[in-house]
Design a protein around this motif. Structure first.
Motif, PDB file in Angstrom:
ATOM      1  N   UNK A 151       0.926  -1.045   0.221  1.00 29.39           N
ATOM      2  CA  UNK A 151      -0.138  -0.425  -0.154  1.00 29.39           C
ATOM      3  C   UNK A 151       1.184   1.068  -0.352  1.00 29.39           C
ATOM      4  N   UNK A 152       2.395   1.077   0.103  1.00 30.50           N
ATOM      5  CA  UNK A 152       2.997   1.993   0.031  1.00 30.50           C
ATOM      6  C   UNK A 152       2.282   3.032  -1.005  1.00 30.50           C
ATOM      7  N   UNK A 153       2.375   2.814  -1.942  1.00 32.94           N
ATOM      8  CA  UNK A 153       2.460   3.931  -2.850  1.00 32.94           C
ATOM      9  C   UNK A 153       1.302   4.919  -3.211  1.00 32.94           C
ATOM     10  N   UNK A 154       0.365   4.445  -2.435  1.00 31.87           N
ATOM     11  CA  UNK A 154      -0.969   4.897  -2.228  1.00 31.87           C
ATOM     12  C   UNK A 154      -0.603   5.965  -1.412  1.00 31.87           C
ATOM     13  N   UNK A 155       0.556   6.098  -0.293  1.00 34.17           N
ATOM     14  CA  UNK A 155       0.809   7.363   0.538  1.00 34.17           C
ATOM     15  C   UNK A 155       1.713   8.486   0.295  1.00 34.17           C
ATOM     16  N   UNK A 156       2.192   7.844  -0.632  1.00 25.77           N
ATOM     17  CA  UNK A 156       3.552   9.332  -1.169  1.00 25.77           C
ATOM     18  C   UNK A 156       3.815   8.676  -2.620  1.00 25.77           C
ATOM     19  N   UNK A 157       3.842  10.176  -3.507  1.00 26.21           N
ATOM     20  CA  UNK A 157       4.005  10.435  -4.797  1.00 26.21           C
ATOM     21  C   UNK A 157       5.857   9.894  -5.344  1.00 26.21           C
ATOM     22  N   UNK A 158       6.289  10.684  -4.612  1.00 34.09           N
ATOM     23  CA  UNK A 158       7.577  10.379  -4.831  1.00 34.09           C
ATOM     24  C   UNK A 158       8.312   9.301  -4.695  1.00 34.09           C
ATOM     25  N   UNK A 159       9.628   9.710  -4.720  1.00 35.92           N
ATOM     26  CA  UNK A 159      10.789   8.610  -4.216  1.00 35.92           C
ATOM     27  C   UNK A 159      10.485   8.529  -2.366  1.00 35.92           C
ATOM     28  N   UNK A 160      10.474   6.573  -2.147  1.00 34.47           N
ATOM     29  CA  UNK A 160      10.643   6.452  -0.564  1.00 34.47           C
ATOM     30  C   UNK A 160      11.346   5.147  -0.498  1.00 34.47           C
ATOM     31  N   UNK A 209       4.375 -15.929   2.976  1.00 29.09           N
ATOM     32  CA  UNK A 209       4.198 -14.652   3.122  1.00 29.09           C
ATOM     33  C   UNK A 209       5.221 -13.917   2.198  1.00 29.09           C
ATOM     34  N   UNK A 210       6.488 -14.135   2.347  1.00 33.87           N
ATOM     35  CA  UNK A 210       7.675 -13.489   1.697  1.00 33.87           C
ATOM     36  C   UNK A 210       7.021 -13.533  -0.245  1.00 33.87           C
ATOM     37  N   UNK A 211       6.984 -14.008  -0.279  1.00 36.00           N
ATOM     38  CA  UNK A 211       7.007 -15.377  -0.944  1.00 36.00           C
ATOM     39  C   UNK A 211       6.277 -14.189  -2.815  1.00 36.00           C
ATOM     40  N   UNK A 212       4.862 -14.192  -1.322  1.00 40.16           N
ATOM     41  CA  UNK A 212       3.720 -13.365  -1.879  1.00 40.16           C
ATOM     42  C   UNK A 212       3.442 -11.770  -1.862  1.00 40.16           C
ATOM     43  N   UNK A 213       4.117 -11.467  -1.129  1.00 43.64           N
ATOM     44  CA  UNK A 213       4.508  -9.895  -1.433  1.00 43.64           C
ATOM     45  C   UNK A 213       5.261  -9.215  -2.092  1.00 43.64           C
ATOM     46  N   UNK A 214       6.633  -9.409  -2.645  1.00 45.92           N
ATOM     47  CA  UNK A 214       7.650 -10.106  -3.349  1.00 45.92           C
ATOM     48  C   UNK A 214       6.693 -10.417  -4.930  1.00 45.92           C
ATOM     49  N   UNK A 215       6.192 -10.797  -5.050  1.00 48.54           N
ATOM     50  CA  UNK A 215       4.785 -11.402  -6.263  1.00 48.54           C
ATOM     51  C   UNK A 215       3.840  -9.923  -6.726  1.00 48.54           C
ATOM     52  N   UNK A 217       4.950  -6.884  -4.943  1.00 49.77           N
ATOM     53  CA  UNK A 217       5.693  -5.364  -5.547  1.00 49.77           C
ATOM     54  C   UNK A 217       6.019  -5.442  -6.565  1.00 49.77           C
ATOM     55  N   UNK A 218       6.033  -6.725  -7.531  1.00 52.71           N
ATOM     56  CA  UNK A 218       6.638  -6.726  -8.898  1.00 52.71           C
ATOM     57  C   UNK A 218       5.368  -6.174  -9.848  1.00 52.71           C
ATOM     58  N   UNK A 219       4.576  -7.118  -9.521  1.00 54.14           N
ATOM     59  CA  UNK A 219       3.600  -7.213 -10.005  1.00 54.14           C
ATOM     60  C   UNK A 219       2.915  -5.149 -10.659  1.00 54.14           C
ATOM     61  N   UNK A 220       2.919  -5.124  -9.145  1.00 53.38           N
ATOM     62  CA  UNK A 220       2.194  -3.544  -8.801  1.00 53.38           C
ATOM     63  C   UNK A 220       3.003  -2.510  -9.475  1.00 53.38           C
ATOM     64  N   UNK A 221       4.450  -2.320  -9.336  1.00 54.83           N
ATOM     65  CA  UNK A 221       5.649  -1.194  -9.676  1.00 54.83           C
ATOM     66  C   UNK A 221       6.352  -1.931 -10.968  1.00 54.83           C
ATOM     67  N   UNK A 222       6.082  -0.812 -11.827  1.00 57.68           N
ATOM     68  CA  UNK A 222       6.856  -1.091 -13.135  1.00 57.68           C
ATOM     69  C   UNK A 222       8.062  -0.208 -13.461  1.00 57.68           C
ATOM     70  N   UNK A 223       8.950   0.331 -12.096  1.00 54.73           N
ATOM     71  CA  UNK A 223       9.960   1.446 -11.760  1.00 54.73           C
ATOM     72  C   UNK A 223      10.860   0.993 -11.090  1.00 54.73           C
ATOM     73  N   UNK A 224      11.133  -1.031 -11.935  1.00 50.63           N
ATOM     74  CA  UNK A 224      12.404  -1.630 -10.487  1.00 50.63           C
ATOM     75  C   UNK A 224      12.554  -1.062  -9.676  1.00 50.63           C
TER      76      UNK A 224
END
Length: 278
Positions: A151-160, A209-215, A217-224
């Motif tokens: 949910x982090x990307x919903x909290x801030x628009x800039x780099x974090x 849990x870690x595998x699910x969260x990695x999947x 994060x990578x699916x929802x973020x295209x900015x490496x």
């Protein structure tokens, strides 16, 4: 032997997953220190903390806690315009970092994440009642890390920069291999640390849990995104005496997971024996 095999298979499958996701996984990785307060103060400040050994335990912990609370890594990111986000761990200084711009999962602060209180109550008559009342809160705090990370990307628009100090698979053992609720005898951090079966099944769930969260994060973020998954210390299942360690116990205590996902062009910075301080 079956437990050892089960433990090896659990980690082997997890390492394969990380490699498939193009993580750089350090083989035979080890930490620089055996205690969390030493390890985190070292890695978050990019320096060794051997000097703490000359102080008594209380003073060295006080110094290390202050180093974590105002660490160089987050200062550096902050100076570059990054938003610093910390997720409440329920342990020491990583409950709520003063240097962070945002601290999350803080609704679980209080009695349930008080190390002193849980240690004090551990051997008292009301401990079973305390466990019954607060065990779900303890689970929810841990699970809050994983639900929050997407949910982090919903909290801030800039780099974090996000710091999430997750206390599982460390004891107490609260989860079965698929997230089933396991009621421990105590909620004290580190209680029943030598329960091999409890550790293995909680490790299995942690890996899922870690595998699910990695999947996600990578699916929802295209900015490496850059992701570091790193243990602060190893297990303590084989030590026979709390004051001394043999070679096997030392090897176990220093062994950690250390894995990095970064853009390909930067991967040359890694080397075979890199440790958290570097």
């Amino acid at each position: 032997e079956s437990r050892k095999l089960m433990y090896w298979l659990t980690d082997s499958e997890f390492y394969d997953f990380l490699t498939d996701k193009e993580f750089y996984v350090i083989k035979n990785a080890h930490t620089n220190y055996l205690q969390t307060y030493q390890s985190l103060s070292s890695s978050l400040n990019m320096e060794y903390v051997n000097h703490l050994g000359s102080e008594n335990l209380q003073k060295r912990q006080d110094i290390a806690y202050k180093m974590i609370e105002n660490n160089k890594v987050m200062k550096n990111f902050k100076s570059k315009g990054y938003t610093i986000i910390n997720i409440n761990s329920g342990w020491g200084p990583t409950r709520e970092l003063p240097i962070a711009d945002i601290n999350l999962c803080t609704k679980y602060r209080g009695v349930v994440d008080s190390e002193f209180f849980s240690m004090l109550i551990n051997k008292s008559m009301i401990n079973p009642l305390y466990v019954k009342i607060f065990e779900d809160d303890k689970r929810e705090l841990i699970l809050c890390h994983f639900s929050t990370l997407t949910e982090i990307t919903k909290i801030t628009d800039g780099p974090f920069f996000v710091f999430s100090h997750i206390t599982i698979p460390h004891a107490p053992y609260l989860f079965g291999p698929n997230g089933e609720k396991i009621t421990p005898k105590s909620l004290q951090l580190g209680y029943a640390i030598k329960d091999k079966e409890g550790y293995i099944v909680q490790l299995q769930y942690t890996n899922k849990l870690v595998q699910e969260i990695i999947e996600k994060i990578l699916a929802e973020n295209t900015n490496s995104p850059i992701i570091i998954i790193q243990g602060d210390h190893g297990t303590d299942l084989t030590r026979t005496h709390w004051l001394t360690r043999d070679d096997d116990s030392l090897r176990e205590g220093f062994s950690i997971l250390n894995a990095y996902l970064i853009p390909d062009k930067e991967r040359e910075i890694f080397y075979e024996n890199i440790t958290p301080v570097n």
